[in-house]
Design an enzyme around this catalytic site. Structure first.
Site, PDB file in Angstrom:
ATOM      1  N   LEU A  33      -2.358  35.575  -8.769  1.00 53.30           N
ATOM      2  CA  LEU A  33      -1.270  36.031  -9.243  1.00 53.30           C
ATOM      3  C   LEU A  33      -0.377  36.474 -10.349  1.00 53.30           C
ATOM      4  CD1 LEU A  33       0.922  34.121  -6.451  1.00 53.30           C
ATOM      5  CD2 LEU A  33       0.297  35.975  -6.828  1.00 53.30           C
ATOM      6  N   ASP A  42      -5.936  31.327 -20.015  1.00 51.52           N
ATOM      7  CA  ASP A  42      -6.462  30.836 -19.417  1.00 51.52           C
ATOM      8  C   ASP A  42      -7.488  29.792 -19.971  1.00 51.52           C
ATOM      9  OD1 ASP A  42      -6.416  32.149 -15.742  1.00 51.52           O
ATOM     10  OD2 ASP A  42      -7.956  30.436 -16.409  1.00 51.52           O
ATOM     11  N   VAL A  66      -2.840  24.369 -20.618  1.00 55.24           N
ATOM     12  CA  VAL A  66      -1.365  24.359 -20.662  1.00 55.24           C
ATOM     13  C   VAL A  66      -0.606  22.941 -21.037  1.00 55.24           C
ATOM     14  CG1 VAL A  66      -0.894  27.069 -19.783  1.00 55.24           C
ATOM     15  CG2 VAL A  66      -1.181  24.481 -18.020  1.00 55.24           C
ATOM     16  N   SER A 118       6.587  27.712  -5.950  1.00 56.79           N
ATOM     17  CA  SER A 118       6.107  27.557  -4.248  1.00 56.79           C
ATOM     18  C   SER A 118       7.394  27.488  -3.775  1.00 56.79           C
ATOM     19  CB  SER A 118       4.931  27.184  -4.418  1.00 56.79           C
ATOM     20  OG  SER A 118       4.333  26.887  -3.198  1.00 56.79           O
ATOM     21  N   TYR A 152       1.422  18.058  -5.260  1.00 56.60           N
ATOM     22  CA  TYR A 152       1.673  19.468  -5.837  1.00 56.60           C
ATOM     23  C   TYR A 152       2.790  20.142  -6.057  1.00 56.60           C
ATOM     24  CZ  TYR A 152       1.198  24.496  -5.105  1.00 56.60           C
ATOM     25  OH  TYR A 152       1.090  26.360  -5.287  1.00 56.60           O
ATOM     26  N   LYS A 182       6.189  21.492  -8.053  1.00 52.97           N
ATOM     27  CA  LYS A 182       6.997  22.849  -8.196  1.00 52.97           C
ATOM     28  C   LYS A 182       8.865  22.760  -7.422  1.00 52.97           C
ATOM     29  CE  LYS A 182       3.686  25.857  -8.560  1.00 52.97           C
ATOM     30  NZ  LYS A 182       3.774  26.885  -9.498  1.00 52.97           N
TER      31      LYS A 182
END
Length: 250
Positions: free
Chosen positions: A22, A41, A67, A145, A158, A162
């Site tokens: 994405l 990245d 990150v 998400s 996750y 999110k």
């Protein structure tokens, strides 16, 4: 060049997790609309290859960026300001999955996912907004998400991260609105990518069956929404969460 000015002409964007998936699709869309991009990245070779594919040094630059490390995120933002003269758009997209049921999930797997998604997004928000507040303008797009809305089995880490990004987006939007900086989030559903294509076919088929539109989404379809949120088309929107799911989990 005559004709219409593109949506992001003269603007600079930073995209984390920009080497593939994405993130790369979003960077491609931004470049097509006239932006210059800096990709961050952890995979340096893939990031450099992606930047070359986007048009090389005048249009796209690559930086190694973990990150979870605020210093590396600050350096990524600085690369945009130093290399291209500013920062107009920040896309906090970097992510990983470490799926497991709670019974089997290790503390490390929990911490890793929270660190990359939640702390990583916070690091990006903080670094980008520090520059944008001086300019009294800017757009930040955070990738959440649909898992942050509904909760998925095997994704306590996750889904929590999110969902946290949604709360963070709203809080940051309120903090930055008077400075002319907008912060919005996207919640993709089932999107075709290397990550999802690794699923066993029967699981994939069962997920597609839950989508009212009857198909998975393409990365471009998420990138178009990111473009909308990054551009002046969404000039009166901040703190919003846009679902790109084909109608799944309404």
């Amino acid at each position: 060049m005559g004709g219409q000015v593109s949506l992001l002409t003269g603007r600079t964007a930073v995209v984390t997790g920009g080497a593939q998936g994405l993130g790369f699709a979003i960077a491609q869309r931004f470049v097509a609309e006239g932006a210059r991009v800096v990709l961050g990245d952890v995979n340096v070779d893939a990031t450099q290859a992606a930047a070359q594919e986007l048009g090389g040094d005048d249009i796209a630059r690559a930086m190694r960026c973990d990150v979870t490390n605020s210093g590396e995120v600050d350096a990524l933002v600085a690369a945009a300001v130093d290399g291209f003269g500013g920062l107009d758009v920040m896309v906090n997209n970097a992510g990983i999955t470490r799926d497991a049921t709670m019974r089997k999930m290790t503390e490390e797997q929990f911490d890793q996912v929270i660190a990359v998604h939640l702390k990583g997004t916070w690091n990006g928000l903080r670094a980008a907004s520090a520059v944008m507040r001086e300019n009294k303008s800017g757009a930040i797009v955070n990738m959440s998400s649909i898992s942050g809305k509904v909760g998925m089995i095997g994704q306590t880490n996750y889904s929590a991260a999110k969902a946290g990004i949604v709360g963070m987006t709203k809080a940051a939007a309120k903090e930055l609105a008077y400075l002319g900086v907008r912060v919005n989030a996207i919640q993709p559903g089932l999107i075709r990518s290397a990550m999802t294509e690794a699923m066993p076919q029967r699981i994939w088929d069962s997920k597609v069956a839950e989508v009212p539109m009857g198909r998975a989404g393409e990365p471009d379809e998420v990138a178009n929404v990111a473009l909308f949120l990054a551009s002046d088309l969404s000039s009166y929107m901040t703190g919003t969460v846009m679902e790109v799911t084909g109608g799944r989990h309404l």
